[in-house]
Design a protein around this motif. Structure first.
Motif, PDB file in Angstrom:
ATOM      1  N   HIS A 176     -15.902   9.830   7.214  1.00 40.67           N
ATOM      2  CA  HIS A 176     -15.545  10.078   5.809  1.00 40.67           C
ATOM      3  C   HIS A 176     -15.800   8.784   5.035  1.00 40.67           C
ATOM      4  O   HIS A 176     -14.875   8.102   4.588  1.00 40.67           O
ATOM      5  CB  HIS A 176     -14.077  10.505   5.683  1.00 40.67           C
ATOM      6  N   SER A 177     -17.069   8.456   4.885  1.00 38.56           N
ATOM      7  CA  SER A 177     -17.448   7.167   4.301  1.00 38.56           C
ATOM      8  C   SER A 177     -16.939   7.002   2.873  1.00 38.56           C
ATOM      9  O   SER A 177     -16.652   5.879   2.431  1.00 38.56           O
ATOM     10  CB  SER A 177     -18.968   6.989   4.336  1.00 38.56           C
ATOM     11  N   ASP A 178     -16.806   8.114   2.139  1.00 37.98           N
ATOM     12  CA  ASP A 178     -16.302   8.011   0.775  1.00 37.98           C
ATOM     13  C   ASP A 178     -14.846   7.518   0.776  1.00 37.98           C
ATOM     14  O   ASP A 178     -14.447   6.718  -0.087  1.00 37.98           O
ATOM     15  CB  ASP A 178     -16.403   9.350   0.058  1.00 37.98           C
ATOM     16  N   GLN A 179     -14.058   7.969   1.752  1.00 43.10           N
ATOM     17  CA  GLN A 179     -12.665   7.547   1.841  1.00 43.10           C
ATOM     18  C   GLN A 179     -12.573   6.074   2.274  1.00 43.10           C
ATOM     19  O   GLN A 179     -11.756   5.315   1.751  1.00 43.10           O
ATOM     20  CB  GLN A 179     -11.916   8.423   2.843  1.00 43.10           C
ATOM     21  N   LEU A 180     -13.439   5.689   3.204  1.00 35.94           N
ATOM     22  CA  LEU A 180     -13.457   4.295   3.641  1.00 35.94           C
ATOM     23  C   LEU A 180     -13.904   3.377   2.505  1.00 35.94           C
ATOM     24  O   LEU A 180     -13.325   2.286   2.309  1.00 35.94           O
ATOM     25  CB  LEU A 180     -14.388   4.145   4.850  1.00 35.94           C
ATOM     26  N   ASP A 181     -14.886   3.804   1.738  1.00 35.13           N
ATOM     27  CA  ASP A 181     -15.338   3.007   0.594  1.00 35.13           C
ATOM     28  C   ASP A 181     -14.209   2.827  -0.419  1.00 35.13           C
ATOM     29  O   ASP A 181     -14.053   1.741  -1.005  1.00 35.13           O
ATOM     30  CB  ASP A 181     -16.532   3.675  -0.085  1.00 35.13           C
ATOM     31  N   LEU A 182     -13.418   3.867  -0.628  1.00 40.94           N
ATOM     32  CA  LEU A 182     -12.298   3.776  -1.560  1.00 40.94           C
ATOM     33  C   LEU A 182     -11.276   2.750  -1.070  1.00 40.94           C
ATOM     34  O   LEU A 182     -10.748   1.958  -1.861  1.00 40.94           O
ATOM     35  CB  LEU A 182     -11.638   5.155  -1.712  1.00 40.94           C
ATOM     36  N   LEU A 183     -10.994   2.741   0.235  1.00 40.28           N
ATOM     37  CA  LEU A 183     -10.034   1.783   0.778  1.00 40.28           C
ATOM     38  C   LEU A 183     -10.558   0.354   0.687  1.00 40.28           C
ATOM     39  O   LEU A 183      -9.784  -0.587   0.459  1.00 40.28           O
ATOM     40  CB  LEU A 183      -9.720   2.139   2.230  1.00 40.28           C
ATOM     41  N   ARG A 184     -11.844   0.191   0.863  1.00 40.42           N
ATOM     42  CA  ARG A 184     -12.422  -1.146   0.731  1.00 40.42           C
ATOM     43  C   ARG A 184     -12.360  -1.632  -0.710  1.00 40.42           C
ATOM     44  O   ARG A 184     -12.130  -2.824  -0.977  1.00 40.42           O
ATOM     45  CB  ARG A 184     -13.861  -1.136   1.234  1.00 40.42           C
ATOM     46  N   VAL A 191      -7.216  10.310   1.504  1.00 49.16           N
ATOM     47  CA  VAL A 191      -6.320   9.151   1.541  1.00 49.16           C
ATOM     48  C   VAL A 191      -5.504   9.005   0.268  1.00 49.16           C
ATOM     49  O   VAL A 191      -4.619   8.144   0.193  1.00 49.16           O
ATOM     50  CB  VAL A 191      -7.113   7.855   1.814  1.00 49.16           C
ATOM     51  N   THR A 192      -5.761   9.846  -0.739  1.00 48.24           N
ATOM     52  CA  THR A 192      -4.956   9.811  -1.959  1.00 48.24           C
ATOM     53  C   THR A 192      -3.913  10.930  -1.992  1.00 48.24           C
ATOM     54  O   THR A 192      -3.241  11.109  -3.013  1.00 48.24           O
ATOM     55  CB  THR A 192      -5.855   9.922  -3.199  1.00 48.24           C
ATOM     56  N   ARG A 193      -3.775  11.672  -0.899  1.00 48.16           N
ATOM     57  CA  ARG A 193      -2.819  12.791  -0.860  1.00 48.16           C
ATOM     58  C   ARG A 193      -1.404  12.255  -1.099  1.00 48.16           C
ATOM     59  O   ARG A 193      -0.864  11.477  -0.301  1.00 48.16           O
ATOM     60  CB  ARG A 193      -2.898  13.505   0.480  1.00 48.16           C
ATOM     61  N   THR A 194      -0.773  12.700  -2.161  1.00 50.19           N
ATOM     62  CA  THR A 194       0.484  12.068  -2.586  1.00 50.19           C
ATOM     63  C   THR A 194       1.666  12.366  -1.676  1.00 50.19           C
ATOM     64  O   THR A 194       2.597  11.564  -1.585  1.00 50.19           O
ATOM     65  CB  THR A 194       0.839  12.505  -4.022  1.00 50.19           C
ATOM     66  N   PRO A 201      -7.775  -1.832  -1.600  1.00 44.97           N
ATOM     67  CA  PRO A 201      -7.027  -1.988  -0.345  1.00 44.97           C
ATOM     68  C   PRO A 201      -5.534  -1.688  -0.464  1.00 44.97           C
ATOM     69  O   PRO A 201      -4.877  -1.465   0.559  1.00 44.97           O
ATOM     70  CB  PRO A 201      -7.278  -3.452   0.032  1.00 44.97           C
ATOM     71  N   GLU A 202      -5.025  -1.655  -1.669  1.00 46.18           N
ATOM     72  CA  GLU A 202      -3.605  -1.303  -1.825  1.00 46.18           C
ATOM     73  C   GLU A 202      -3.326   0.139  -1.423  1.00 46.18           C
ATOM     74  O   GLU A 202      -2.158   0.548  -1.272  1.00 46.18           O
ATOM     75  CB  GLU A 202      -3.158  -1.541  -3.268  1.00 46.18           C
ATOM     76  N   ARG A 203      -4.377   0.926  -1.214  1.00 47.87           N
ATOM     77  CA  ARG A 203      -4.207   2.321  -0.802  1.00 47.87           C
ATOM     78  C   ARG A 203      -3.984   2.476   0.718  1.00 47.87           C
ATOM     79  O   ARG A 203      -3.718   3.572   1.181  1.00 47.87           O
ATOM     80  CB  ARG A 203      -5.427   3.152  -1.212  1.00 47.87           C
ATOM     81  N   TRP A 204      -4.120   1.403   1.480  1.00 48.96           N
ATOM     82  CA  TRP A 204      -4.024   1.521   2.929  1.00 48.96           C
ATOM     83  C   TRP A 204      -2.705   2.135   3.420  1.00 48.96           C
ATOM     84  O   TRP A 204      -2.718   2.981   4.328  1.00 48.96           O
ATOM     85  CB  TRP A 204      -4.246   0.163   3.593  1.00 48.96           C
ATOM     86  N   PRO A 205      -1.542   1.757   2.901  1.00 53.60           N
ATOM     87  CA  PRO A 205      -0.300   2.357   3.421  1.00 53.60           C
ATOM     88  C   PRO A 205      -0.287   3.885   3.326  1.00 53.60           C
ATOM     89  O   PRO A 205       0.093   4.564   4.288  1.00 53.60           O
ATOM     90  CB  PRO A 205       0.786   1.717   2.554  1.00 53.60           C
ATOM     91  N   LEU A 206      -0.690   4.426   2.178  1.00 58.54           N
ATOM     92  CA  LEU A 206      -0.718   5.882   2.042  1.00 58.54           C
ATOM     93  C   LEU A 206      -1.823   6.481   2.911  1.00 58.54           C
ATOM     94  O   LEU A 206      -1.648   7.560   3.490  1.00 58.54           O
ATOM     95  CB  LEU A 206      -0.935   6.277   0.580  1.00 58.54           C
ATOM     96  N   ALA A 207      -2.943   5.767   3.029  1.00 59.60           N
ATOM     97  CA  ALA A 207      -4.040   6.260   3.871  1.00 59.60           C
ATOM     98  C   ALA A 207      -3.596   6.405   5.320  1.00 59.60           C
ATOM     99  O   ALA A 207      -3.969   7.365   6.005  1.00 59.60           O
ATOM    100  CB  ALA A 207      -5.232   5.317   3.770  1.00 59.60           C
ATOM    101  N   ILE A 208      -2.792   5.477   5.794  1.00 61.23           N
ATOM    102  CA  ILE A 208      -2.299   5.552   7.173  1.00 61.23           C
ATOM    103  C   ILE A 208      -1.416   6.785   7.353  1.00 61.23           C
ATOM    104  O   ILE A 208      -1.458   7.455   8.390  1.00 61.23           O
ATOM    105  CB  ILE A 208      -1.571   4.248   7.534  1.00 61.23           C
TER     106      ILE A 208
END
Length: 427
Positions: free
Chosen positions: A283-291, A358-361, A294-301
């Motif tokens: 899911h390269s689009d999701q990985l690109d968003l995290l890069r 990774v943005t799922r609230t 990076p503040e999105r990492w906690p929710l992504a996990i």
């Protein structure tokens, strides 16, 4: 002793295994899900079939639930216990004899808190919980960063590595060694023993797998017993030394608690790290968003935990008559499978559940760590380790990619990989 273990295996695994194999041959989705030979690869399509219109499903092994709200309710309901019976369909003499066979200490046998109902559960959990308080976990943060940096430095000397052996397993085992006061040189012992013990969480494992598990639990018992005696004479400044020195638990209970500490702090982290890498790479689009953010990492996990949970299911014993909304009456004494993976992919709770986002609230509302009194005691430590290790891996190796097909572990309960070849640098 091997003969006694063989009787226990026949009652708990051998006969259920025959039943599952027969039903699997007829296409039964639950048997396919529960057999590590087939359900390990894509359990989610089988879960969708089994969820159907919802409610409790009657299976050969007892009952099963796959809906979020029903799973959550059962996990918090004291009408269900964790001390599981041997399948009532097993002949009575065999069942009675097997119940008297005591196995070496392991996470699914009393006095482990995983297999104890109140009030014993609370007495066992309280001292162990000291290892996972927010303050105790925060103190481990520096060690997690150090270990991660050391591992990434070692990996950088190679173009390709096995991500499971060289990274995903090494991060949590180093932290567990810190908690338990083990020397670093003994980490490979626990990695090997852990891989042999993990199948005990499944139903219907082979005699060979059971025999390996018994040998591993026996070796761990001997090692840990000697370690406990050493800590009584010469306590260290690790968390397990404190647990030993309080005197709240006897040696048998300390052995069981050590197994819990290692299981709670190791399996979930290792499998989540392994599961996350191919998930993000695909899911390269999701990985690109995290890069980029990076503040999105906690929710992504949390979304990774929801989407492909390390612990697929747990089980409960019906303690008294129960009926949910006029559905199937649940008979006391029978087992009930609670599908954590099913709850996490329930479309009522998580719209479009098979989409990784990774943005799922509401991702953090997953049930990957369970809930209620038996919720995973190591959840905060797992989150800390993943949040340190995973972003660092992708930052250090921006061109990381799979270097061949990863190998799934042939397990139903624990979902993860045994091997994952990755190339760290571009050619």
């Amino acid at each position: 002793m091997n003969a006694r273990y063989a009787v226990r295996w026949a009652a708990e695994h051998g006969l259920p295994r025959l039943g599952f194999l027969a039903l699997r041959g007829m296409g039964d989705p639950f048997a396919r899900l529960m057999s590590g030979d087939e359900g390990y690869d894509d359990p989610y399509s089988l879960i969708d079939q089994l969820r159907g219109d919802g409610g409790v499903r009657v299976t050969r092994a007892g009952y099963a639930v796959f809906e979020y709200e029903l799973c959550r309710e059962i996990l918090r309901d004291r009408r269900f216990g964790v001390r599981l019976p041997i399948d009532p369909s097993v002949p009575f003499p065999l069942r009675r004899y097997a119940e008297r066979v005591v196995l070496p200490p392991n996470p699914i046998e009393p006095p482990s808190m995983f297999a104890q109902d109140p009030p014993e559960h609370g007495r066992m959990r309280k001292p162990v919980a000291s290892a996972f308080t927010p303050r105790a976990v925060a103190r481990l943060g520096d060690r997690v960063r150090e270990v991660t940096a050391e591992l990434l430095d070692a990996m950088a000397a190679h173009e390709s590595v096995d991500l499971m052996a060289d990274f995903a397993a090494q991060v949590p085992i180093a932290v567990i060694a810190e908690i338990m006061g083990f020397p670093a040189a003994d980490r490979p012992l626990f990695l090997r023993w852990g891989s042999h013990v993990a199948p005990l969480l499944d139903v219907g494992i082979s005699w060979q797998a059971h025999r390996r598990a018994m040998a591993a639990t026996g070796a761990m018992r001997d090692y840990l017993a000697a370690h406990i005696e050493k800590l009584r004479r010469e306590p260290g400044d690790d968390i397990f030394s404190l647990l030993v020195s309080t005197g709240d638990l006897n040696t048998t209970e300390l052995l069981a608690s050590a197994n819990v500490l290692m299981g709670a702090g190791f399996e979930t982290t290792m499998n989540l790290l392994g599961n996350a890498v191919p998930l993000l790479l695909s899911h390269s689009d999701q990985l690109d968003l995290l890069r980029a953010e990076p503040e999105r990492w906690p929710l992504a996990i949390e979304e990774m935990l929801r989407f492909d949970t390390s612990v697929q299911m747990t089980a409960r014993r019906v303690l008294e008559p129960v009926e949910f909304d006029g559905g199937v009456p649940l008979v006391p004494g029978k087992s009930l499978v609670v599908s954590l993976a099913g709850a996490n992919r329930d479309p009522v709770k998580f719209p479009d559940p098979h989409r990784f986002d990774v943005t799922r609230t509401n991702a953090k509302e997953h049930l990957s760590f369970g809930t209620g009194m038996h919720g995973c005691i190591g959840a905060s430590l797992t989150r800390l380790e993943i949040l340190q290790a995973l972003p660092a891996l992708f930052e250090r190796f921006p061109d990381i990619r799979l270097d061949g097909e990863p190998t799934r572990r042939r397990l139903s309960t624990l979902r993860g990989y045994s091997h994952m070849p990755v190339r760290l640098k571009s050619l």
